[in-house]
Design a protein around this motif. Structure first.
Motif, PDB file in Angstrom:
ATOM      1  N   VAL A 245       0.862  -1.178   0.000  1.00 16.73           N
ATOM      2  CA  VAL A 245       0.000   0.000   0.000  1.00 16.73           C
ATOM      3  C   VAL A 245       0.897   1.225   0.000  1.00 16.73           C
ATOM      4  O   VAL A 245       2.041   1.177   0.442  1.00 16.73           O
ATOM      5  N   LEU A 279      -2.102   0.666  -4.219  1.00 19.96           N
ATOM      6  CA  LEU A 279      -3.201   1.586  -3.960  1.00 19.96           C
ATOM      7  C   LEU A 279      -2.837   2.577  -2.870  1.00 19.96           C
ATOM      8  O   LEU A 279      -2.231   2.224  -1.858  1.00 19.96           O
ATOM      9  N   ARG A 281      -4.430   5.934  -0.323  1.00 17.98           N
ATOM     10  CA  ARG A 281      -5.511   5.990   0.662  1.00 17.98           C
ATOM     11  C   ARG A 281      -6.886   6.215   0.055  1.00 17.98           C
ATOM     12  O   ARG A 281      -7.892   5.984   0.712  1.00 17.98           O
ATOM     13  N   GLY A 283      -7.645   4.780  -2.956  1.00 16.29           N
ATOM     14  CA  GLY A 283      -7.850   3.688  -3.892  1.00 16.29           C
ATOM     15  C   GLY A 283      -7.277   3.914  -5.269  1.00 16.29           C
ATOM     16  O   GLY A 283      -7.595   3.153  -6.193  1.00 16.29           O
ATOM     17  N   GLU A 285      -4.269   3.921  -8.130  1.00 14.14           N
ATOM     18  CA  GLU A 285      -3.057   3.156  -8.420  1.00 14.14           C
ATOM     19  C   GLU A 285      -1.874   4.109  -8.579  1.00 14.14           C
ATOM     20  O   GLU A 285      -1.894   5.001  -9.429  1.00 14.14           O
ATOM     21  N   HIS A 307      -7.833   0.348   2.740  1.00 14.05           N
ATOM     22  CA  HIS A 307      -6.898   1.248   2.071  1.00 14.05           C
ATOM     23  C   HIS A 307      -6.953   2.638   2.686  1.00 14.05           C
ATOM     24  O   HIS A 307      -6.882   3.642   1.985  1.00 14.05           O
TER      25      HIS A 307
END
Length: 319
Positions: A245, A279, A281, A283, A285, A307
């Motif tokens: 993440v 991802l 925070r 969502g 990419e 996320h």
């Protein structure tokens, strides 16, 4: 009329093949107790790497939480799993013990070994243990529809004769003992408790509950967003997961702290043809530059959503 030879019989196949979607836990603020007529199970939550072990008919395969097959990374656990009956599928956590406590950075280094030779060397230097907390199948029988209490009994009967490095996690139905574990076990790297209903089947989704000791957690840095020596954000792997993440933007102090540490890390060889993404925070990419998984940072979550923002507090300096 000629006689026909009977068809060749194929060896029985296990009911579960990777990938299997795993059960997860939602975070709760206090220790749950069972309502009248029901019982709960309490297990320590080890600070490690989620792993499913599949003992297939003629091989062993290991699946990370994301579905990625990472058997090559754990040759010691692969060898330990070979005595299991064909068709066995275990769910659990890989941990590496160092100085009497679990070392999350060490287990992530194991999980991201880039070559077979490196994986073998790390297995000798950082031997892994497997804390099994569920038995999803054995032989040709899919156990997921059974109540957890029955799966637990089958798990204990299966693993007790084998011993380390494959072991069942401790479990209690006594909330007072669970509370004692919650207070005492963080000293050995246990981050909290996982709570399950004894009559609960195994199914994907956040049907278990998790009580953490703190929202502050360690995470392993696997990449940088922006300039390599002064990144804007980091790609991180959190305990129990293997899907990176993207952190929230780094503070000036954290960027300065990371500078010299990043300078000492070698560039990945060979460099990737295309940058991977993770991802953020919201969502989205975000592309990041991979680095060796040798740095650990302390992070804090601002939400319990998968996320949500992951804020880096500081670089962990090895003792």
């Amino acid at each position: 009329m000629t006689s026909q030879e009977p068809p060749l019989r194929q060896p029985p196949q296990p009911p579960l093949q990777p990938p299997v979607e795993v059960a997860l836990a939602r975070v709760v603020p206090t220790l749950p107790t069972a309502p009248p007529g029901r019982r709960l199970a309490y297990e320590p939550k080890f600070d490690g790497h989620r792993l499913l072990i599949f003992r297939l008919v003629d091989t062993v395969r290991m699946q990370a939480r994301s579905g990625r097959i990472i058997t090559r990374a754990f040759p010691d656990l692969e060898a330990a799993a070979r005595p299991l009956p064909p068709g066995t599928v275990l769910d659990g956590e890989v941990v590496v013990w160092a100085g009497g406590r679990t070392d999350f950075a060490a287990v992530q280094k194991r999980a991201f070994a880039a070559s077979e030779s490196r994986a073998g060397r790390l297995a000798r230097e950082l031997p892994a243990s497997y804390a099994a907390f569920d038995l999803l199948a054995i032989g040709a029988e899919d156990l997921r529809p059974l109540p957890y209490e029955q799966r637990r009994a089958r798990l204990m009967a299966l693993l007790e004769p084998l011993g380390p490095p494959l072991q069942a996690v401790p479990m209690t139905t006594d909330p007072e003992l669970a509370a004692t574990w919650y207070e005492a076990l963080p000293e050995i790297g246990v981050e909290g408790l996982v709570i399950k209903d004894l009559d609960q089947p195994y199914r994907p989704g956040r049907h278990w509950r998790k009580l953490r000791h703190s929202e502050a957690r360690d995470a392993v840095v696997v990449g940088v967003v922006g300039p390599r020596l002064r990144p804007r954000a980091l790609a991180l792997v959190l305990p129990g997961d293997d899907a990176p993440v993207i952190s929230a933007p780094l503070s000036t102090g954290v960027r300065a702290q990371l500078g010299s540490a990043l300078r000492d890390l070698p560039d990945p060889q060979p460099p990737p043809a295309e940058l991977p993404t993770a991802l953020d925070r919201v969502g989205a990419e975000i592309a990041y530059r991979p680095i060796a998984p040798d740095l650990t940072v302390e992070v804090r979550h601002e939400s319990t959503v998968r996320h949500a923002a992951t804020t880096v507090m500081r670089l962990r300096i090895p003792d």
